[in-house]
Design an enzyme around this catalytic site. Structure first.
Site, PDB file in Angstrom:
ATOM      1  N   GLU A   1      29.652  80.646   4.716  1.00  0.00           N
ATOM      2  CA  GLU A   1      28.275  80.388   5.036  1.00  0.00           C
ATOM      3  C   GLU A   1      26.878  81.472   4.727  1.00  0.00           C
ATOM      4  O   GLU A   1      27.701  81.956   4.955  1.00  0.00           O
ATOM      5  CB  GLU A   1      27.934  80.015   6.548  1.00  0.00           C
ATOM      6  CG  GLU A   1      26.807  79.831   6.511  1.00  0.00           C
ATOM      7  CD  GLU A   1      25.881  78.994   8.474  1.00  0.00           C
ATOM      8  OE1 GLU A   1      27.188  78.910   8.810  1.00  0.00           O
ATOM      9  OE2 GLU A   1      24.772  79.405   9.347  1.00  0.00           O
TER      10      GLU A   1
ATOM     11  N   LYS B   1      27.292  78.533  18.338  1.00  0.00           N
ATOM     12  CA  LYS B   1      27.925  77.654  17.253  1.00  0.00           C
ATOM     13  C   LYS B   1      27.574  79.311  16.335  1.00  0.00           C
ATOM     14  O   LYS B   1      28.541  79.879  15.320  1.00  0.00           O
ATOM     15  CB  LYS B   1      27.069  77.133  16.242  1.00  0.00           C
ATOM     16  CG  LYS B   1      27.639  76.140  15.239  1.00  0.00           C
ATOM     17  CD  LYS B   1      27.063  77.115  14.256  1.00  0.00           C
ATOM     18  CE  LYS B   1      27.491  76.814  12.828  1.00  0.00           C
ATOM     19  NZ  LYS B   1      26.685  77.698  12.180  1.00  0.00           N
TER      20      LYS B   1
ATOM     21  N   ASP C   1      43.943  81.791  14.797  1.00  0.00           N
ATOM     22  CA  ASP C   1      44.207  80.244  15.527  1.00  0.00           C
ATOM     23  C   ASP C   1      42.565  79.237  15.593  1.00  0.00           C
ATOM     24  O   ASP C   1      42.550  79.483  16.535  1.00  0.00           O
ATOM     25  CB  ASP C   1      45.091  79.981  16.427  1.00  0.00           C
ATOM     26  CG  ASP C   1      44.909  77.915  16.336  1.00  0.00           C
ATOM     27  OD1 ASP C   1      44.041  77.457  16.427  1.00  0.00           O
ATOM     28  OD2 ASP C   1      45.907  77.392  16.351  1.00  0.00           O
TER      29      ASP C   1
ATOM     30  N   HIS D   1      17.503  83.273   5.064  1.00  0.00           N
ATOM     31  CA  HIS D   1      18.861  82.384   4.622  1.00  0.00           C
ATOM     32  C   HIS D   1      18.682  81.830   2.434  1.00  0.00           C
ATOM     33  O   HIS D   1      19.109  81.303   2.058  1.00  0.00           O
ATOM     34  CB  HIS D   1      18.750  81.204   4.993  1.00  0.00           C
ATOM     35  CG  HIS D   1      20.221  80.892   6.142  1.00  0.00           C
ATOM     36  ND1 HIS D   1      20.768  79.877   5.836  1.00  0.00           N
ATOM     37  CD2 HIS D   1      19.831  81.110   7.801  1.00  0.00           C
ATOM     38  CE1 HIS D   1      21.581  80.117   6.746  1.00  0.00           C
ATOM     39  NE2 HIS D   1      20.911  80.983   7.882  1.00  0.00           N
TER      40      HIS D   1
HETATM   41  P1  NAD Z   1      55.260  83.573  17.400  1.00  0.00           P
HETATM   42  O1  NAD Z   1      55.974  82.698  18.387  1.00  0.00           O
HETATM   43  O2  NAD Z   1      55.057  83.525  16.052  1.00  0.00           O
HETATM   44  O3  NAD Z   1      55.188  85.229  17.882  1.00  0.00           O
HETATM   45  C1  NAD Z   1      55.319  85.415  18.977  1.00  0.00           C
HETATM   46  C2  NAD Z   1      56.554  85.720  19.652  1.00  0.00           C
HETATM   47  O4  NAD Z   1      56.531  86.895  19.066  1.00  0.00           O
HETATM   48  C3  NAD Z   1      57.141  86.581  21.124  1.00  0.00           C
HETATM   49  O5  NAD Z   1      57.655  85.236  21.809  1.00  0.00           O
HETATM   50  C4  NAD Z   1      58.102  87.846  21.515  1.00  0.00           C
HETATM   51  O6  NAD Z   1      59.253  87.170  20.815  1.00  0.00           O
HETATM   52  C5  NAD Z   1      57.478  88.326  19.348  1.00  0.00           C
HETATM   53  N1  NAD Z   1      57.109  89.171  19.434  1.00  0.00           N
HETATM   54  C6  NAD Z   1      57.634  90.177  19.036  1.00  0.00           C
HETATM   55  N2  NAD Z   1      56.366  90.855  18.828  1.00  0.00           N
HETATM   56  C7  NAD Z   1      55.700  91.265  19.849  1.00  0.00           C
HETATM   57  C8  NAD Z   1      54.400  91.452  19.970  1.00  0.00           C
HETATM   58  N3  NAD Z   1      54.291  92.974  20.287  1.00  0.00           N
HETATM   59  N4  NAD Z   1      53.622  91.049  21.636  1.00  0.00           N
HETATM   60  C9  NAD Z   1      54.336  89.932  21.412  1.00  0.00           C
HETATM   61  N5  NAD Z   1      55.387  88.913  21.122  1.00  0.00           N
HETATM   62  C10 NAD Z   1      56.050  89.641  19.871  1.00  0.00           C
HETATM   63  O7  NAD Z   1      53.627  83.537  17.628  1.00  0.00           O
HETATM   64  P2  NAD Z   1      52.391  83.456  18.862  1.00  0.00           P
HETATM   65  O8  NAD Z   1      52.118  83.998  19.463  1.00  0.00           O
HETATM   66  O9  NAD Z   1      53.431  82.636  20.374  1.00  0.00           O
HETATM   67  O10 NAD Z   1      52.290  81.960  18.723  1.00  0.00           O
HETATM   68  C11 NAD Z   1      51.083  81.675  17.735  1.00  0.00           C
HETATM   69  C12 NAD Z   1      51.078  80.286  16.798  1.00  0.00           C
HETATM   70  O11 NAD Z   1      50.920  79.359  17.583  1.00  0.00           O
HETATM   71  C13 NAD Z   1      49.606  80.232  16.137  1.00  0.00           C
HETATM   72  O12 NAD Z   1      50.077  80.170  14.879  1.00  0.00           O
HETATM   73  C14 NAD Z   1      49.231  79.013  16.386  1.00  0.00           C
HETATM   74  O13 NAD Z   1      48.382  78.414  15.276  1.00  0.00           O
HETATM   75  C15 NAD Z   1      50.397  78.203  17.423  1.00  0.00           C
HETATM   76  N6  NAD Z   1      50.297  77.026  17.104  1.00  0.00           N
HETATM   77  C16 NAD Z   1      49.290  76.416  18.537  1.00  0.00           C
HETATM   78  C17 NAD Z   1      48.731  75.553  19.594  1.00  0.00           C
HETATM   79  C18 NAD Z   1      47.674  75.780  20.334  1.00  0.00           C
HETATM   80  O14 NAD Z   1      46.731  76.741  20.666  1.00  0.00           O
HETATM   81  N7  NAD Z   1      46.901  74.962  21.692  1.00  0.00           N
HETATM   82  C19 NAD Z   1      50.176  74.931  20.276  1.00  0.00           C
HETATM   83  C20 NAD Z   1      51.226  74.807  19.228  1.00  0.00           C
HETATM   84  C21 NAD Z   1      51.392  75.780  18.343  1.00  0.00           C
END
Ligand code: NAD
Length: 406
Positions: free
Chosen positions: A62, A240, A256, A354
């Site tokens: 945008e 928005k 996300d 714009h």
């Molecule tokens: P991830 O599982 O890749 O990373 C998290 C893991 O990283 C932790 O469990 C931990 O073991 C490790 N870690 C290492 N260093 C860390 C630190 N400094 N702090 C915290 N953890 C650390 O990712 P995530 O963040 O658990 O999940 C994010 C993903 O899930 C996104 O891509 C999202 O799109 C997706 N997702 C979203 C939904 C939703 O929002 N409803 C549902 C399902 C999946």
């Protein structure tokens, strides 16, 4: 692709290009990958947040958003920039139990077994626990639904520098058998909640009345806010505008953004009425005071923030060291963006600002070549006819005259 679609070879090459994202990484990120999709990446300037200066990467399609954010941040600097706090990176995981014989008793039993359930959850993620995160608390509630009562267990998880969806979902799935055994019911859903109301950012800024264009502009912005506060039709557009900034930084930094949008709008509706995520008022000096409060579930260690090379470079440009610092920057950008939109709307209207970029986009879509884009855009602005049909005419006219001159 060619067999199944009417795409030309050129169009297929365009689709197949993955820009700054290597094809093998793209292929691992989602399914059925055929190529990449690139947004323009801009850098918003002038942001001073909690006493520190930031260059803010923003990816979006945008026009005007990056310029508006930079301009708003410049005005906020006069009174010291943005102050932002956060409530910590705390997410909620929900476990739904149906067919519970005695829901209220089950709820009490769940609360009594809290430490066992939390231990089971934390056993799933020793890494997160070692960093000071993990499941910290547990709630249980009985919901009355159209399908009868249900017992909902909620894990309260500090996700550290992760957005946390995978981490929380893994914990919710792991404790499910224990929850079934305790409640005597059947577990169905085990999933994070995107209403991240324990992961809030609060941003505030004072905008000097002279810097924003005088006390009339301040009054206009306060009235514009009152409109949004009273009317969901206006409020949707008000919020928005905030998301223009939040999502653009979110995309640039590999977040996300569906989770961010879901969190923002569900939080805006938490009272049962859809409300603005910001408030605006005039202080006794006549300056404008803006405040934003919204969920900001972002991470630096998982998802595209880690895998997408452009997102990694953007996070480095921004210079944030923790997920909460990223959340704070995004809160400040959301507030700046809202200010810029309200200021434009309450004064000359947003179309003037714009206009130039919009005219260029219309010129490009009408087929103007690089040399002609600015000429066609300028002419349409002068004529006050920024329209596709006029752009087409001008492109035809000017291409003809260019050819003749050659
Ligand atoms: P991830 O599982 O890749 O990373 C998290 C893991 O990283 C932790 O469990 C931990 O073991 C490790 N870690 C290492 N260093 C860390 C630190 N400094 N702090 C915290 N953890 C650390 O990712 P995530 O963040 O658990 O999940 C994010 C993903 O899930 C996104 O891509 C999202 O799109 C997706 N997702 C979203 C939904 C939703 O929002 N409803 C549902 C399902 C999946």
């Amino acid at each position: 692709m060619k067999k199944l679609t009417s795409l030309t070879d050129d169009e297929i090459r365009t689709l197949a290009s993955t820009g700054g994202l290597p094809p093998d990484i793209a292929d691992h990120m989602i399914e059925n990958v055929v190529g990449g999709f690139t947004f323009p990446l801009g850098i918003a300037t002038n942001f001073r947040i909690n006493g520190r200066d930031y260059l803010v990467p923003m990816a979006l399609e945008e026009p005007s958003v990056v310029a508006a954010a930079s301009n708003a941040a410049k005005m906020a600097r006069v009174k010291g920039g943005f102050t932002v706090t956060n409530t910590g990176p705390v997410m909620i995981g929900q476990i739904q139990v149906v067919n519970v014989p005695k829901p209220e008793t089950a709820k009490s039993k769940l609360l009594a077994r809290k430490s066992d359930i939390l231990k089971k959850a934390n056993d799933q993620d020793p890494m997160l626990v070692s960093l000071g995160g993990g499941a910290k608390d547990l709630n249980a509630k009985v919901l009355s639904t159209i399908k009868g009562p249900m017992v909902i267990t909620e894990l309260i998880v500090n996700t550290g520098d992760a957005m946390g969806a995978n981490a929380v979902n893994t914990m919710a799935e792991a404790v499910a058998p224990m929850v079934e055994e305790i409640t005597g019911g059947r577990v169905l859903l085990r999933i994070i909640s995107n209403l991240a109301d324990r992961r809030l950012v609060r941003a505030s800024a004072v905008f000097d009345k002279s810097a924003v264009g005088g006390e009339d502009v301040v009054d206009g912005i306060v009235l514009a806010y009152a409109f949004a506060e009273a009317d969901p039709y206006r409020c949707a557009t008000h919020n928005k505008g905030i998301m223009n900034g939040v999502v653009a930084v979110g995309i640039a930094c590999g977040q996300d953004i569906r989770a961010l949008e879901a969190g923002a709008h569900s939080y805006a509706s938490r009272s049962g009425k859809y409300k603005p995520l910001t408030t605006w008022e005039k202080n006794k000096e006549g300056d404008l005071v803006g405040e934003l409060e919204m969920p900001m579930a972002v991470g630096l260690v998982g998802g595209a923030a880690k895998t997408h090379p452009t997102a990694r470079a953007d996070i480095k440009t921004l210079g944030v060291k923790t997920a909460t610092e990223l959340a704070e920057v995004m809160g400040a950008v959301g507030l700046a963006q809202n200010f810029a939109a309200l200021r434009a709307l309450a004064s000359e209207g947003i179309q003037r600002g714009h206009m130039k970029l919009h005219a260029r986009n219309v010129a490009i879509s009408a087929g103007a070549t690089e040399k002609l884009v600015d000429i066609v855009a300028k002419k349409m602005i002068e004529e006050r006819k920024i329209r596709f049909d006029r752009a087409k005419e001008l492109v035809a006219e000017l291409s003809g005259s260019k050819k003749r001159a050659a």
